[in-house]
Design an enzyme around this catalytic site. Structure first.
Site, PDB file in Angstrom:
ATOM      1  N   GLU A 145      16.545  -5.333 -13.102  1.00 43.96           N
ATOM      2  CA  GLU A 145      15.020  -5.720 -13.624  1.00 43.96           C
ATOM      3  C   GLU A 145      13.931  -6.061 -12.428  1.00 43.96           C
ATOM      4  O   GLU A 145      14.011  -7.252 -11.926  1.00 43.96           O
ATOM      5  CB  GLU A 145      15.771  -6.879 -14.401  1.00 43.96           C
ATOM      6  CG  GLU A 145      16.673  -6.852 -15.439  1.00 43.96           C
ATOM      7  CD  GLU A 145      16.817  -8.016 -16.363  1.00 43.96           C
ATOM      8  OE1 GLU A 145      16.531  -9.238 -15.916  1.00 43.96           O
ATOM      9  OE2 GLU A 145      17.501  -8.129 -17.647  1.00 43.96           O
ATOM     10  N   GLU A 233      21.455  -3.365 -20.958  1.00 44.86           N
ATOM     11  CA  GLU A 233      21.702  -4.740 -20.902  1.00 44.86           C
ATOM     12  C   GLU A 233      21.042  -5.463 -21.926  1.00 44.86           C
ATOM     13  O   GLU A 233      19.777  -5.289 -22.091  1.00 44.86           O
ATOM     14  CB  GLU A 233      21.566  -5.593 -19.400  1.00 44.86           C
ATOM     15  CG  GLU A 233      21.866  -6.920 -19.266  1.00 44.86           C
ATOM     16  CD  GLU A 233      21.628  -7.847 -18.249  1.00 44.86           C
ATOM     17  OE1 GLU A 233      21.617  -7.229 -17.234  1.00 44.86           O
ATOM     18  OE2 GLU A 233      20.713  -8.550 -18.457  1.00 44.86           O
TER      19      GLU A 233
HETATM   20  C1  IDC Z   1      22.531 -14.340 -15.031  1.00 40.50           C
HETATM   21  C2  IDC Z   1      24.133 -14.813 -15.401  1.00 40.50           C
HETATM   22  C3  IDC Z   1      24.260 -16.067 -14.945  1.00 40.50           C
HETATM   23  C4  IDC Z   1      23.739 -15.985 -13.297  1.00 40.50           C
HETATM   24  C5  IDC Z   1      22.245 -15.508 -13.189  1.00 40.50           C
HETATM   25  C6  IDC Z   1      21.736 -15.473 -11.842  1.00 40.50           C
HETATM   26  O1  IDC Z   1      24.320 -14.704 -16.613  1.00 40.50           O
HETATM   27  O2  IDC Z   1      25.406 -16.539 -14.731  1.00 40.50           O
HETATM   28  O3  IDC Z   1      23.604 -17.563 -12.698  1.00 40.50           O
HETATM   29  O4  IDC Z   1      22.014 -14.332 -13.775  1.00 40.50           O
HETATM   30  O5  IDC Z   1      20.409 -15.463 -11.766  1.00 40.50           O
HETATM   31  C7  IDC Z   1      19.266 -10.971 -17.186  1.00 40.50           C
HETATM   32  C8  IDC Z   1      20.011 -10.577 -15.639  1.00 40.50           C
HETATM   33  C9  IDC Z   1      21.058 -11.108 -15.737  1.00 40.50           C
HETATM   34  C10 IDC Z   1      21.293 -12.632 -16.115  1.00 40.50           C
HETATM   35  C11 IDC Z   1      20.904 -12.511 -17.607  1.00 40.50           C
HETATM   36  C12 IDC Z   1      21.034 -13.877 -18.082  1.00 40.50           C
HETATM   37  O6  IDC Z   1      20.003  -9.004 -15.653  1.00 40.50           O
HETATM   38  O7  IDC Z   1      21.689 -11.001 -14.397  1.00 40.50           O
HETATM   39  O8  IDC Z   1      22.398 -13.298 -15.483  1.00 40.50           O
HETATM   40  N1  IDC Z   1      19.657 -12.059 -17.852  1.00 40.50           N
HETATM   41  O9  IDC Z   1      20.072 -14.686 -17.772  1.00 40.50           O
HETATM   42  N2  IDC Z   1      18.173 -10.315 -17.675  1.00 40.50           N
HETATM   43  C13 IDC Z   1      17.885 -11.345 -18.834  1.00 40.50           C
HETATM   44  C14 IDC Z   1      18.844 -12.202 -18.732  1.00 40.50           C
END
Ligand code: IDC
Length: 313
Positions: A145, A233
């Protein structure tokens, strides 16, 4: 039961932007993304994937290797990198033995611009593309992302450097390219697509509690222009991975994706204390089988979605 890989084998992107097999049959893949491989490597094992394949009917597993956060590939030392490559290898080999497709995800997030760690990315994709060139079930996702100030021209410049590294070893795998604004700006990719390769798809990410009609319209417009799109995702909650589960909003999204044969992968396999995690924190089982009480509500909901899809395919 035969998996999609058993039935369709290696896939590629056709002129209409669809993922197809060698006869031109359109194939939509569905599955789950791991949480970060450095956070939760325990789930990357054959027993777990076999359980997910047999009981949940996943076609594909996404191996999310963070690059910056929590001992990510680009912040740790060489021994950490070696360890992560071993986890990727374990995941790819288990997926392959089971007839699953597998996505190797270079999970940029806090490091918002993929150019930041371009040299390490090149080194990583050289290693994995050399190793898995002959596999046929492996996809490369070169940047999860891009976000904040990262522009589409930055992503495109990065893709134009990474794709040749992969292609030097692996001529046929499908490569997923992220889009700006946390992989939402398909419109920017439409306006100025990557032209050095035609076996690529662009990632769209949505979290149903946050992203609604406006993002769906960006998706519809991209599909109308035959842009190849894959949802590497999504979540059924808000974009921070927490809060409520939105089954109705999620269904609107998945119905739209199904109508267009766009594949999708849900976030995330872990027992982390957050809505988007598949398992409750008390569940320390890393191989399956699981009781319903081990699963969070979004995961139970998604398991039913996957089982219905498998019945109809
Ligand atoms: C989140 C995880 C969380 C972690 C965080 C790190 O769920 O446990 O602490 O990242 O910054 C994304 C991302 C994905 C995110 C997820 C939810 O690709 O890495 O995971 N998210 O926030 N894009 C949109 C949402």
């Amino acid at each position: 039961m035969k998996t999609k890989y058993d039935r369709f084998g290696a896939l590629h992107v056709d002129k209409n932007g669809k993922l197809v097999d060698r006869n031109g049959t359109v194939v939509a893949l569905h599955g789950y993304s791991t949480h970060g491989l450095s956070w939760y490597p325990e789930y990357v094992n054959r027993e777990f994937l076999e359980y997910m394949k047999d009981e949940w009917h996943i076609d594909c597993i996404r191996l999310a290797m963070y690059t910056a956060e929590e001992d990510g590939y680009c912040v740790g030392d060489d021994s950490n990198r070696k360890k992560l490559i071993e986890v990727v290898d374990r995941g790819v080999k288990a997926a392959t033995e089971l007839g699953l497709y597998v996505i190797i995800d270079w999970h940029i997030l806090e490091d918002s611009n993929p150019l930041m760690h371009k040299d390490l990315a090149k080194e990583f994709f050289k290693i994995v593309s050399e190793r898995y060139a002959a596999y046929g079930n492996v996809f490369y996702e070169i940047c999860n992302e891009p976000n904040v100030n990262c522009t589409w021209s930055d992503v495109k410049a990065y893709a134009e450097e990474i794709i040749p590294v992969i292609r030097a070893n692996d001529k046929y795998s499908v490569i997923f390219v992220g889009t700006p604004k946390w992989s939402q700006r398909l419109d920017e990719a439409c306006a100025d697509p990557v032209t050095i390769d035609d076996n690529i798809m662009y990632s769209l990410h949505f979290y149903a509690g946050t992203h609604k009609e406006e993002l769906r319209q960006i998706y519809r417009d991209a599909i109308a222009k035959k842009l190849p799109v894959f949802v590497t995702e999504f979540g059924t909650c808000a974009a921070d991975g927490a809060g409520d589960h939105f089954p109705d909003e999620s269904k609107i999204w998945l119905d739209l994706l199904d109508q267009n044969d766009t594949g999708y992968m849900m976030w995330n396999i872990s027992n982390r204390d957050e809505t988007s995690a598949s398992f409750v924190p008390e569940c320390m089982n890393y191989t399956g089988p699981y009781e319903d009480s081990d699963l969070r509500e979004p995961a139970r909901w998604y398991r039913d979605v996957l089982c219905k899809l498998a019945q109809n395919s």
